[in-house]
Design a protein around this motif. Sequence first.
Motif, mmCIF file in Angstrom:
data_model
loop_
_atom_site.group_PDB
_atom_site.id
_atom_site.type_symbol
_atom_site.label_atom_id
_atom_site.label_comp_id
_atom_site.label_asym_id
_atom_site.label_seq_id
_atom_site.Cartn_x
_atom_site.Cartn_y
_atom_site.Cartn_z
ATOM 1 N N SER A 142 0.723 -1.152 0.028
ATOM 2 C CA SER A 142 -0.016 -0.210 -0.195
ATOM 3 C C SER A 142 0.916 1.313 -0.058
ATOM 4 O O SER A 142 2.227 1.230 0.518
ATOM 5 N N GLY A 198 -5.864 1.332 -0.422
ATOM 6 C CA GLY A 198 -5.401 0.044 0.553
ATOM 7 C C GLY A 198 -4.551 -0.772 0.008
ATOM 8 O O GLY A 198 -4.095 -0.538 -1.103
ATOM 9 N N ALA A 201 -7.169 0.154 5.456
ATOM 10 C CA ALA A 201 -7.562 0.942 4.295
ATOM 11 C C ALA A 201 -8.217 2.086 4.731
ATOM 12 O O ALA A 201 -8.348 2.069 5.749
#
Length: 117
Positions: A11, A36, A111
């Motif tokens: 990420s 994410g 995320a």
Amino acid sequence: MRLNEIEFNESDPIEGYGPGFFRIGGQVWSGAVLTGPAGTASWGGYADSAALLALKSEVDVIFVGTGAEVAHLPKDLRAEMDEAGIGVEAMTSPAAARTYNVLLSEGRRVAVALLPV
């Protein structure tokens, strides 16, 4: 003082934000954005619960940035996330970006969905 270099997993961290935009992984995104383990994409806001539900097996928690002011998530969105067993935390977008970056640097499965400030 000892400095440690931070390594992120696949990420990208949130590098910056401003009125109507976010900078993630060296790219500027206008409007709402979701980032994410699956990468970064435009997000359709609260009505786009499918994008959040798609992360169920990849994350432990999704931070939702509600813009410049903190707000409650719509009841139907909260209910969908609870039913799917996805942890979701609402906070201002700047706070969500910071929290996401910190937990991402710790290797956590997170995320973030952000509405613009």
